[in-house]
Structures are given as C-alpha cells and as structure tokens.
Design a protein around this motif. Structure first.
Motif, PDB file in Angstrom:
ATOM      1  N   TYR A  47      42.990  14.856   6.873  1.00  0.00           N
ATOM      2  CA  TYR A  47      42.508  13.419   6.186  1.00  0.00           C
ATOM      3  C   TYR A  47      43.451  12.285   6.513  1.00  0.00           C
ATOM      4  CZ  TYR A  47      46.041  14.015   2.661  1.00  0.00           C
ATOM      5  OH  TYR A  47      47.565  14.138   2.082  1.00  0.00           O
ATOM      6  N   THR A  48      42.757  10.926   6.268  1.00  0.00           N
ATOM      7  CA  THR A  48      43.768   9.954   6.811  1.00  0.00           C
ATOM      8  C   THR A  48      43.966   9.135   5.374  1.00  0.00           C
ATOM      9  OG1 THR A  48      42.812   9.531   8.877  1.00  0.00           O
ATOM     10  CG2 THR A  48      43.606   7.844   7.936  1.00  0.00           C
ATOM     11  N   ASP A  49      45.323   8.716   5.051  1.00  0.00           N
ATOM     12  CA  ASP A  49      45.411   7.875   3.909  1.00  0.00           C
ATOM     13  C   ASP A  49      46.127   6.493   4.470  1.00  0.00           C
ATOM     14  OD1 ASP A  49      48.226   8.546   4.446  1.00  0.00           O
ATOM     15  OD2 ASP A  49      48.376   9.803   2.991  1.00  0.00           O
ATOM     16  N   SER A  50      46.649   5.793   3.422  1.00  0.00           N
ATOM     17  CA  SER A  50      47.079   4.533   3.854  1.00  0.00           C
ATOM     18  C   SER A  50      48.502   4.696   4.909  1.00  0.00           C
ATOM     19  CB  SER A  50      47.571   3.757   2.742  1.00  0.00           C
ATOM     20  OG  SER A  50      48.565   4.487   1.963  1.00  0.00           O
ATOM     21  N   ASN A  51      48.938   5.851   5.230  1.00  0.00           N
ATOM     22  CA  ASN A  51      50.125   6.063   6.147  1.00  0.00           C
ATOM     23  C   ASN A  51      49.679   6.611   7.320  1.00  0.00           C
ATOM     24  OD1 ASN A  51      52.066   5.022   4.190  1.00  0.00           O
ATOM     25  ND2 ASN A  51      51.784   6.969   3.383  1.00  0.00           N
ATOM     26  N   GLY A  52      48.461   6.822   7.364  1.00  0.00           N
ATOM     27  CA  GLY A  52      47.865   7.545   8.746  1.00  0.00           C
ATOM     28  C   GLY A  52      47.333   8.756   8.524  1.00  0.00           C
ATOM     29  N   PRO A  53      47.176   9.587   9.878  1.00  0.00           N
ATOM     30  CA  PRO A  53      46.518  11.053   9.604  1.00  0.00           C
ATOM     31  C   PRO A  53      47.615  11.990   8.926  1.00  0.00           C
ATOM     32  CG  PRO A  53      46.753  10.361  11.810  1.00  0.00           C
ATOM     33  CD  PRO A  53      47.322   9.175  10.862  1.00  0.00           C
ATOM     34  N   THR A  54      47.291  12.983   8.376  1.00  0.00           N
ATOM     35  CA  THR A  54      47.952  13.952   7.701  1.00  0.00           C
ATOM     36  C   THR A  54      47.022  15.185   7.587  1.00  0.00           C
ATOM     37  OG1 THR A  54      49.562  14.244   5.941  1.00  0.00           O
ATOM     38  CG2 THR A  54      47.774  13.166   5.265  1.00  0.00           C
ATOM     39  N   TRP A  55      47.668  16.122   6.857  1.00  0.00           N
ATOM     40  CA  TRP A  55      46.886  17.624   6.694  1.00  0.00           C
ATOM     41  C   TRP A  55      47.516  18.176   5.375  1.00  0.00           C
ATOM     42  CZ3 TRP A  55      48.620  22.420   7.497  1.00  0.00           C
ATOM     43  CH2 TRP A  55      50.108  22.582   7.953  1.00  0.00           C
ATOM     44  N   ILE A  58      44.490  24.244   0.939  1.00  0.00           N
ATOM     45  CA  ILE A  58      43.675  24.558  -0.438  1.00  0.00           C
ATOM     46  C   ILE A  58      43.787  25.966  -0.460  1.00  0.00           C
ATOM     47  CG2 ILE A  58      41.584  24.285   0.280  1.00  0.00           C
ATOM     48  CD1 ILE A  58      41.089  22.763  -2.654  1.00  0.00           C
ATOM     49  N   VAL A  59      44.192  26.341  -1.890  1.00  0.00           N
ATOM     50  CA  VAL A  59      43.884  27.926  -2.136  1.00  0.00           C
ATOM     51  C   VAL A  59      43.472  27.785  -3.563  1.00  0.00           C
ATOM     52  CG1 VAL A  59      45.850  28.637  -0.620  1.00  0.00           C
ATOM     53  CG2 VAL A  59      46.520  27.870  -2.745  1.00  0.00           C
ATOM     54  N   ARG A  60      43.201  29.027  -3.907  1.00  0.00           N
ATOM     55  CA  ARG A  60      42.736  29.245  -5.406  1.00  0.00           C
ATOM     56  C   ARG A  60      43.526  30.295  -5.977  1.00  0.00           C
ATOM     57  NH1 ARG A  60      36.445  30.028  -5.025  1.00  0.00           N
ATOM     58  NH2 ARG A  60      37.156  31.008  -3.242  1.00  0.00           N
ATOM     59  N   ASP A  61      43.683  30.299  -7.200  1.00  0.00           N
ATOM     60  CA  ASP A  61      44.392  31.398  -7.889  1.00  0.00           C
ATOM     61  C   ASP A  61      43.506  32.466  -8.541  1.00  0.00           C
ATOM     62  OD1 ASP A  61      43.610  30.316 -10.272  1.00  0.00           O
ATOM     63  OD2 ASP A  61      45.645  29.395 -10.543  1.00  0.00           O
ATOM     64  N   ALA A  62      43.890  33.342  -9.195  1.00  0.00           N
ATOM     65  CA  ALA A  62      42.987  34.463  -9.814  1.00  0.00           C
ATOM     66  C   ALA A  62      42.158  33.915 -10.799  1.00  0.00           C
ATOM     67  CB  ALA A  62      44.040  35.615 -10.214  1.00  0.00           C
ATOM     68  N   ASP A  63      42.460  32.925 -11.403  1.00  0.00           N
ATOM     69  CA  ASP A  63      41.875  32.277 -12.438  1.00  0.00           C
ATOM     70  C   ASP A  63      40.619  31.234 -11.636  1.00  0.00           C
ATOM     71  OD1 ASP A  63      42.740  33.659 -14.428  1.00  0.00           O
ATOM     72  OD2 ASP A  63      44.394  31.877 -14.705  1.00  0.00           O
ATOM     73  N   ASN A  64      40.560  31.303 -10.275  1.00  0.00           N
ATOM     74  CA  ASN A  64      39.651  30.375  -9.640  1.00  0.00           C
ATOM     75  C   ASN A  64      40.018  28.756  -9.630  1.00  0.00           C
ATOM     76  OD1 ASN A  64      37.443  30.431  -8.048  1.00  0.00           O
ATOM     77  ND2 ASN A  64      36.190  29.896  -9.366  1.00  0.00           N
ATOM     78  N   GLN A  65      41.397  28.751 -10.115  1.00  0.00           N
ATOM     79  CA  GLN A  65      41.686  27.464 -10.081  1.00  0.00           C
ATOM     80  C   GLN A  65      42.327  26.967  -8.621  1.00  0.00           C
ATOM     81  OE1 GLN A  65      41.913  25.001 -12.673  1.00  0.00           O
ATOM     82  NE2 GLN A  65      42.687  23.493 -11.087  1.00  0.00           N
ATOM     83  N   SER A  66      41.824  25.834  -8.226  1.00  0.00           N
ATOM     84  CA  SER A  66      42.262  25.492  -6.836  1.00  0.00           C
ATOM     85  C   SER A  66      43.545  24.568  -7.098  1.00  0.00           C
ATOM     86  CB  SER A  66      41.066  24.360  -6.507  1.00  0.00           C
ATOM     87  OG  SER A  66      39.838  25.040  -6.075  1.00  0.00           O
ATOM     88  N   HIS A  67      44.458  24.883  -5.864  1.00  0.00           N
ATOM     89  CA  HIS A  67      45.679  24.111  -5.847  1.00  0.00           C
ATOM     90  C   HIS A  67      45.494  23.601  -4.327  1.00  0.00           C
ATOM     91  CE1 HIS A  67      47.474  26.213  -9.175  1.00  0.00           C
ATOM     92  NE2 HIS A  67      46.454  27.170  -8.813  1.00  0.00           N
ATOM     93  N   VAL A  68      46.176  22.194  -4.371  1.00  0.00           N
ATOM     94  CA  VAL A  68      46.135  21.364  -2.765  1.00  0.00           C
ATOM     95  C   VAL A  68      47.328  21.081  -2.629  1.00  0.00           C
ATOM     96  CG1 VAL A  68      45.532  19.364  -1.732  1.00  0.00           C
ATOM     97  CG2 VAL A  68      43.915  20.360  -3.106  1.00  0.00           C
ATOM     98  N   TYR A  69      48.180  21.121  -1.264  1.00  0.00           N
ATOM     99  CA  TYR A  69      49.188  21.246  -0.936  1.00  0.00           C
ATOM    100  C   TYR A  69      48.949  20.267   0.434  1.00  0.00           C
ATOM    101  CZ  TYR A  69      51.009  25.110  -3.609  1.00  0.00           C
ATOM    102  OH  TYR A  69      51.415  25.881  -4.721  1.00  0.00           O
ATOM    103  N   THR A  70      49.825  19.067   0.307  1.00  0.00           N
ATOM    104  CA  THR A  70      49.946  18.224   1.439  1.00  0.00           C
ATOM    105  C   THR A  70      51.148  18.166   2.138  1.00  0.00           C
ATOM    106  OG1 THR A  70      50.071  16.405   0.028  1.00  0.00           O
ATOM    107  CG2 THR A  70      47.984  17.034   0.582  1.00  0.00           C
TER     108      THR A  70
END
Length: 97
Positions: A47-55, A58-70
């Motif tokens: 994705y691109t944010d105000s500082n430029g392109p990055t990446w 995303i993963v999900r835990d056993a409770d189906n909760q999503s976690h995003v790491y950047t």
C-alpha cells in the motif's frame, strides 16, 4: 526479497535474501513483537501512505481476530540482525451476529 512463514507452533517468522538475486537467505527471525500464535499463514499486501510505498502482512488468531503488521523496507533491512522490524496494528474485534 523477504519471505514470511508460520511455524508449527503458530508464530510468524521472516528471512531476507542476503543480496538481490543471490538466492541465499539469512537466518529466520521472529516477525511479531509478542508471543501470540496464529491460526493462518501470513498474507502480504502493499500500500502507499503519506511516506510512500510500503508493505505488511495480516494473520488471524484462533478466535478469528485479525492482526495487521506493517513495516517500511529500510526499517526491515536495518533491523534484520537485531530483532523484530514489524509493528502490530490493532483491528476492532469482530462481533458475532
């Protein structure tokens, strides 16, 4: 190139190619800042944010909760030998209908 993988215990690891096109990779390092375990393999996205392109991923835990790491690629390179280079972003917990 960076490769992400989930180990049999559910933790996420990453490794980087030592030089572009070398087909040689460094040691596997833990990608998360905590000891959480995840039920899904990491899915990467760009994705691109105000500082430029990055990446990130995303993963999900056993409770189906999503976690995003950047991360920003220069940050990942600078921290690959010293520790975790990814930052977790909390997502709202999904409520059951």
């Amino acid at each position: 190139m960076t490769v992400l993988a989930r180990d049999p215990n559910g933790q996420i690891y990453f490794t980087e190619e030592t030089a572009q096109g070398s087909k040689t990779f460094g040691e596997w390092k833990i990608a998360q800042q905590d000891t959480a375990t995840y039920a899904t393999d990491p899915t990467t996205f760009t994705y691109t944010d105000s500082n430029g392109p990055t990446w990130g991923f995303i993963v999900r835990d056993a409770d189906n909760q999503s976690h995003v790491y950047t991360t920003r690629p220069p940050t990942l390179r600078s921290l690959r030998s010293t520790g975790t280079a990814f930052v977790e972003h909390a997502l709202p917990k999904v409520q059951a209908p």
